[in-house]
Design a protein around this motif. Sequence first.
Motif, short mmCIF file in Angstrom:
data_model
loop_
_atom_site.label_atom_id
_atom_site.label_comp_id
_atom_site.label_asym_id
_atom_site.label_seq_id
_atom_site.Cartn_x
_atom_site.Cartn_y
_atom_site.Cartn_z
N ALA A 15 -12.86 107.79 13.70
CA ALA A 15 -13.64 108.60 12.97
C ALA A 15 -14.68 107.84 12.11
N ARG A 16 -14.07 106.59 11.61
CA ARG A 16 -14.80 105.75 10.71
C ARG A 16 -16.29 105.44 11.60
N GLU A 17 -16.20 104.97 12.61
CA GLU A 17 -17.17 104.41 13.25
C GLU A 17 -18.05 105.62 13.68
N LEU A 18 -17.59 106.84 13.96
CA LEU A 18 -18.75 107.97 14.29
C LEU A 18 -19.25 108.65 13.01
N PHE A 19 -18.40 108.69 12.03
CA PHE A 19 -18.92 109.05 10.72
C PHE A 19 -20.18 108.13 10.39
N VAL A 20 -20.00 106.79 10.39
CA VAL A 20 -20.88 105.93 9.97
C VAL A 20 -22.29 105.79 10.95
N ALA A 21 -21.83 106.08 12.32
CA ALA A 21 -22.98 106.27 13.09
C ALA A 21 -23.90 107.46 13.21
N GLN A 22 -23.20 108.70 12.89
CA GLN A 22 -23.98 109.86 13.11
C GLN A 22 -23.78 110.91 11.95
N GLY A 23 -22.94 110.55 10.82
CA GLY A 23 -22.63 111.42 9.91
C GLY A 23 -21.32 112.37 9.68
N TYR A 24 -21.08 112.76 8.76
CA TYR A 24 -19.76 113.40 8.61
C TYR A 24 -20.14 114.83 9.38
N GLY A 25 -21.11 115.69 8.96
CA GLY A 25 -21.41 116.79 9.52
C GLY A 25 -21.84 116.95 10.92
N ALA A 26 -22.20 115.91 11.40
CA ALA A 26 -22.53 116.03 12.85
C ALA A 26 -21.49 115.38 13.86
N THR A 27 -20.36 114.91 13.16
CA THR A 27 -19.09 114.64 13.72
C THR A 27 -17.98 115.61 13.89
N SER A 28 -17.60 115.99 15.15
CA SER A 28 -16.51 117.06 15.46
C SER A 28 -15.23 116.09 15.62
N LEU A 29 -14.12 116.93 15.41
CA LEU A 29 -12.74 116.42 15.54
C LEU A 29 -12.49 116.10 17.09
N GLN A 30 -13.28 116.89 18.14
CA GLN A 30 -13.07 116.60 19.34
C GLN A 30 -13.77 115.37 19.84
N GLU A 31 -14.89 114.77 19.10
CA GLU A 31 -15.55 113.41 19.44
C GLU A 31 -14.45 112.24 18.73
N VAL A 32 -13.98 112.67 17.63
CA VAL A 32 -13.10 111.97 17.13
C VAL A 32 -11.93 111.40 18.15
N ALA A 33 -11.24 112.60 18.55
CA ALA A 33 -10.13 112.61 19.63
C ALA A 33 -10.62 111.88 20.93
N ASP A 34 -11.57 112.13 21.17
CA ASP A 34 -12.15 111.45 22.55
C ASP A 34 -12.06 110.04 22.57
N ARG A 35 -12.84 109.64 21.47
CA ARG A 35 -12.92 108.17 21.09
C ARG A 35 -11.65 107.43 20.79
N ALA A 36 -10.96 108.20 20.08
CA ALA A 36 -9.64 107.67 19.90
C ALA A 36 -8.54 107.55 21.03
N GLY A 37 -9.02 108.47 22.22
CA GLY A 37 -8.24 108.31 23.26
C GLY A 37 -6.86 109.28 23.00
N VAL A 38 -7.11 110.32 22.41
CA VAL A 38 -5.72 111.08 21.82
C VAL A 38 -6.39 112.85 22.04
N ALA A 39 -5.42 113.62 22.12
CA ALA A 39 -5.61 115.05 22.37
C ALA A 39 -6.11 115.37 20.92
N VAL A 40 -7.10 116.65 20.88
CA VAL A 40 -7.63 116.95 19.83
C VAL A 40 -6.57 117.51 18.90
#
Length: 212
Positions: free
Chosen positions: A25-50
Amino acid sequence: MDQVKRPDKRAERSRRTREKVVEAARELFVAQGYGATSLQEVADRAGVAVQTVYFVFRNKRTLFKDVVDTSIAGDTEPVATMDREWFRAACAEPTAAGQLRAHVHGTREILGRVAPIMPVIAAAAATDPEIAAQWPDGPDPRYTVQYAAAQALVGKPDTRPGLSIEMAADLLFGLLSPQLYLIFVRDRDWSPDTWEEWVRTALTSQLCADPG
């Protein structure tokens, strides 16, 4: 016969999962902002289910708060900065110059994690009242930390004569700010080592007595 306490494997897996999600989440928030980041994207990057992200954090706001808190602390332990070993050791240095050296180094470690996410916090708070409410108006926690450092520093044998706690706190607060760190390290491409040496030298010249 005494029972040997076995490691809680489930708790350890849970801790590792939480850390992976927070870092993703930290990597995505810094790269593309809070609003533009979805929890699905976070899950995909972390390698876990949403569903795992929702189970652990409930919603994106809670996850964001965890990202910020972990960035400040450097870990998931609920220990305030002023109770951290590095801060206590810095304040215990017998000279102002020694305290500044240790304090600047410890602060540099925090700023390396926190400074990149500060613009994300400002943007998120501007558009989401519930995010803004997580950081209410009042005394700046960062100033509280620097004031405590100033209290420990003023009065040491090599402190600049006549230096007040308030002036020392203001200089620490200003020169060790995330904003100034970003100007030099992000915008002007200084290395963190170069920034640390510069700010230590600047603070030493302002807060310590002239060698004579």
